[in-house]
Structure formats: structure tokens, C-alpha cells
Design a protein around this motif. Structure first.
Motif, short mmCIF file in Angstrom:
data_model
loop_
_atom_site.label_atom_id
_atom_site.label_comp_id
_atom_site.label_asym_id
_atom_site.label_seq_id
_atom_site.Cartn_x
_atom_site.Cartn_y
_atom_site.Cartn_z
N ASP A 49 0.21 9.39 -6.42
CA ASP A 49 -0.49 8.13 -6.73
C ASP A 49 -0.77 7.30 -5.48
OD1 ASP A 49 2.10 7.49 -6.11
OD2 ASP A 49 2.40 6.12 -7.81
N ALA A 50 -1.05 7.95 -4.37
CA ALA A 50 -1.30 7.23 -3.12
C ALA A 50 -2.53 6.33 -3.24
CB ALA A 50 -1.49 8.22 -1.98
N ASP A 51 -2.49 5.24 -2.48
CA ASP A 51 -3.66 4.36 -2.36
C ASP A 51 -4.58 4.79 -1.24
OD1 ASP A 51 -2.67 2.48 -4.35
OD2 ASP A 51 -1.23 1.83 -2.82
N ALA A 52 -4.02 5.49 -0.24
CA ALA A 52 -4.79 5.92 0.92
C ALA A 52 -4.19 7.20 1.48
CB ALA A 52 -4.80 4.84 2.00
N ILE A 53 -5.06 8.01 2.07
CA ILE A 53 -4.65 9.24 2.75
C ILE A 53 -5.02 9.11 4.22
CG2 ILE A 53 -5.07 11.72 2.99
CD1 ILE A 53 -5.76 11.70 -0.04
N VAL A 54 -4.09 9.48 5.09
CA VAL A 54 -4.37 9.54 6.52
C VAL A 54 -4.18 10.98 6.98
CG1 VAL A 54 -3.76 8.72 8.82
CG2 VAL A 54 -3.60 7.16 6.87
N PHE A 55 -5.19 11.53 7.63
CA PHE A 55 -5.11 12.91 8.12
C PHE A 55 -4.93 12.86 9.63
CE2 PHE A 55 -6.17 17.37 6.98
CZ PHE A 55 -6.19 17.92 8.24
N THR A 56 -3.72 13.17 10.08
CA THR A 56 -3.43 13.17 11.52
C THR A 56 -3.03 14.56 12.02
OG1 THR A 56 -1.06 12.68 11.34
CG2 THR A 56 -2.57 10.80 11.33
N ALA A 57 -3.06 15.56 11.14
CA ALA A 57 -2.70 16.91 11.53
C ALA A 57 -3.75 17.48 12.48
CB ALA A 57 -2.56 17.80 10.30
N GLY A 58 -3.34 18.41 13.33
CA GLY A 58 -4.30 19.03 14.24
C GLY A 58 -3.70 20.21 14.96
N SER A 59 -4.56 21.13 15.37
CA SER A 59 -4.12 22.35 16.06
C SER A 59 -4.06 22.16 17.57
CB SER A 59 -5.08 23.49 15.74
OG SER A 59 -6.36 23.22 16.29
N ASN A 60 -4.68 21.09 18.08
CA ASN A 60 -4.71 20.80 19.52
C ASN A 60 -5.38 21.89 20.34
OD1 ASN A 60 -3.31 18.29 19.24
ND2 ASN A 60 -1.41 19.44 19.00
N GLY A 61 -6.36 22.54 19.76
CA GLY A 61 -7.14 23.51 20.52
C GLY A 61 -6.44 24.83 20.75
N GLY A 62 -5.64 25.26 19.79
CA GLY A 62 -4.95 26.54 19.91
C GLY A 62 -5.82 27.69 19.45
N ARG A 63 -5.21 28.67 18.80
CA ARG A 63 -5.96 29.84 18.33
C ARG A 63 -7.06 29.43 17.37
NH1 ARG A 63 -1.18 32.53 15.93
NH2 ARG A 63 -2.70 32.88 14.27
N PRO A 64 -8.23 30.05 17.46
CA PRO A 64 -9.35 29.66 16.59
C PRO A 64 -9.04 29.72 15.11
CG PRO A 64 -10.14 31.02 18.39
CD PRO A 64 -8.64 31.04 18.48
N ASP A 65 -8.27 30.73 14.67
CA ASP A 65 -7.97 30.82 13.24
C ASP A 65 -7.12 29.66 12.77
OD1 ASP A 65 -5.87 31.93 14.81
OD2 ASP A 65 -5.06 32.96 13.07
N VAL A 66 -6.21 29.19 13.62
CA VAL A 66 -5.39 28.03 13.27
C VAL A 66 -6.23 26.76 13.30
CG1 VAL A 66 -3.37 26.67 13.90
CG2 VAL A 66 -3.30 29.15 14.16
N THR A 67 -7.09 26.66 14.30
CA THR A 67 -7.99 25.51 14.39
C THR A 67 -8.85 25.40 13.13
OG1 THR A 67 -8.09 25.50 16.80
CG2 THR A 67 -9.95 24.52 15.65
N MET A 120 0.84 -1.19 0.00
CA MET A 120 0.00 0.00 0.00
C MET A 120 0.88 1.25 0.00
SD MET A 120 -2.91 1.08 2.83
CE MET A 120 -3.81 -0.47 2.59
N ASN A 121 0.44 2.24 -0.74
CA ASN A 121 1.13 3.53 -0.80
C ASN A 121 0.29 4.53 -0.01
OD1 ASN A 121 2.20 6.02 -1.51
ND2 ASN A 121 2.51 5.50 -3.65
N VAL A 122 0.80 4.97 1.13
CA VAL A 122 0.02 5.80 2.05
C VAL A 122 0.63 7.19 2.15
CG1 VAL A 122 -0.90 6.02 4.39
CG2 VAL A 122 -0.58 3.74 3.38
N PHE A 123 -0.24 8.20 2.03
CA PHE A 123 0.18 9.59 2.19
C PHE A 123 -0.39 10.12 3.49
CE2 PHE A 123 -0.06 14.18 1.58
CZ PHE A 123 1.19 14.46 1.05
N ILE A 124 0.48 10.61 4.39
CA ILE A 124 0.06 11.05 5.71
C ILE A 124 0.17 12.57 5.81
CG2 ILE A 124 0.45 10.89 8.19
CD1 ILE A 124 1.74 8.18 7.75
N ILE A 125 -0.96 13.20 6.07
CA ILE A 125 -0.98 14.64 6.35
C ILE A 125 -0.81 14.79 7.86
CG2 ILE A 125 -2.34 16.77 6.25
CD1 ILE A 125 -3.79 15.55 3.81
N GLY A 126 0.33 15.31 8.26
CA GLY A 126 0.69 15.34 9.68
C GLY A 126 1.71 14.26 10.01
#
Length: 218
Positions: free
Chosen positions: A66-84, A1-7
Motif C-alpha cells: 500500500d505504498a504512496d510512492a516508489i523510489v527506484f535507486t537500484a542499478g548495475s553501475n555499468g557491469g555485465r550487459p545482461d545484468v544491466t 508518506m509510505n515509501v517503497f524503495i527498490i534498491g
């Protein structure tokens, strides 16, 4: 599997990368800074430098490739609202559209348990964070992708136990990031595990058994 991870440079992203590589998968990802890119390259992990909050959808499509799957693990962790909003809200919307354009059907999102921290008095920024995360869950669940939403309880850096509680609903206690990464890797490798929202907590069931117990034929 070819996985692309955001974060991919975050705690779960790095642990997930190791889990997937151990299974023989190809892993790439998006990082914000050049030094993160250099560090991952030194470990044999290709990455693309880009700021999710500011890059346009087409740039993200090109990064996904050409990824087979995308995983989104990025996050702001409850910081400034604009970043969230930019990461946890608009960032997920952008990634969903990029997945469509790139022709990637499989999309896994690491979210949060809605009950998290309800025993505390939360500030406005954290309440906003939970609201945005909920909106992202809704957006992905109403998409035409082969989606999966994983909601872990309080994340801790203790060694993984290799056992969890996994299902449509779970108590909010805590779970090791290592166990989250292993659970996510196992879920990605189960093709019958799609269009599901699963909540994850510490528990006594071996991870592979916990995943198989949630499989349903489609």
C-alpha cells in the motif's frame, strides 16, 4: 508518506531511508539477500527479499503493498550487459507495471546525467549502461504515472553540503550522495513536483530553495 524503495540497501537507498524517517515517513524496500533484510530489520526498517532480475511483476506488486510512492535507486553501475539490462532496463519496466497494478501513482527514478564521463574513453559495457538508462528514462517519462526522474552528476561519499544546483539541465561535476538523498526526499514531499526530469550537481543553493525554484503549477 509510505515509501517503497527498490534498491534500499544501496548507498543512496540507505541515506534516503534516514532522510524520510526523519520526516516521519514509513519506509520499506526490496533487498536481494537475507543478510541485508536482517540488517535493515535490526534498524527498524521492514524489507522484502527478492531478486528484481528474476521476480515476476505480481511478486513485486505484493512487495510494494500500500505504498504512496516508489523510489527506484537500484542499478548495475555499468557491469555485465545482461545484468544491466535486467536491472536498469527490464527492472524499471517491471517496476512501472507493478506501480500501475498496485495503484501507486508517484514514482521517482534515480538515473544518470547523459554527459557523464564523456571526457573518458568508455568501454562497450559502460556505453551500453548509458543507453539502457536512457531507455528507462524514456519509458517512465511516457508512462501515465506521476513520475520524477533525478539525474545526479558523479556520486561521491563526501559529507553533504546541503546546497546544490538543480534544474532541467546541469553541468557534470560531482555531488555528494547525502545531498542526492536529501534532494530526493525533499522532492518527494513536494506534491507539485511531478512529470519532471531534473539534473543535480554540486552548487550553492540550499536544497529546499533549489526544489522550490523548480516547482511549477500543474
Amino acid at each position: 508518506m509510505n515509501v517503497f524503495i527498490i534498491g534500499i540497501s544501496g548507498s543512496i537507498g540507505r541515506l534516503l531511508t534516514r532522510q524520510l524517517q526523519a520526516r516521519g515517513d514509513t519506509v520499506r524496500g526490496l533487498v536481494r539477500r537475507q543478510e541485508q533484510h536482517a540488517e535493515l530489520e535490526a534498524q527498524g526498517v521492514p524489507s522484502q527479499v527478492g531478486d528484481l532480475a528474476h521476480m515476476d511483476t505480481q511478486a513485486l506488486v505484493e512487495a510494494i503493498g500500500d505504498a504512496d510512492a516508489i523510489v527506484f535507486t537500484a542499478g548495475s553501475n555499468g557491469g555485465r550487459p545482461d545484468v544491466t539490462r535486467a536491472i536498469d532496463g527490464d527492472g524499471v519496466d517491471k517496476a512501472i507495471e507493478a506501480a500501475r497494478r498496485a495503484g501507486v501513482r508517484r514514482f521517482a527514478l534515480v538515473s544518470v546525467l547523459p554527459e557523464s564521463w564523456r571526457e573518458r574513453e568508455l568501454g562497450e559495457d559502460v556505453e551500453y549502461y548509458f543507453a539502457v538508462k536512457k531507455g528507462a528514462d524514456i519509458a517512465l517519462s511516457r508512462s501515465d504515472l506521476d513520475w520524477l526522474i533525478l539525474r545526479p552528476s558523479l556520486l561521491v561519499d563526501e559529507p553533504g553540503a546541503g546546497t546544490v544546483s538543480l534544474g532541467p539541465a546541469a553541468f557534470h561535476e560531482q555531488v555528494a550522495r547525502e545531498d542526492v538523498a536529501e534532494t530526493l526526499a525533499t522532492l518527494l514531499h513536494e506534491p507539485r513536483m511531478g512529470q519532471r526530469i531534473l539534473e543535480l550537481n554540486q552548487g550553492t543553493t540550499p536544497i529546499r530553495e533549489a526544489v522550490q525554484a523548480n516547482v511549477r503549477e500543474r
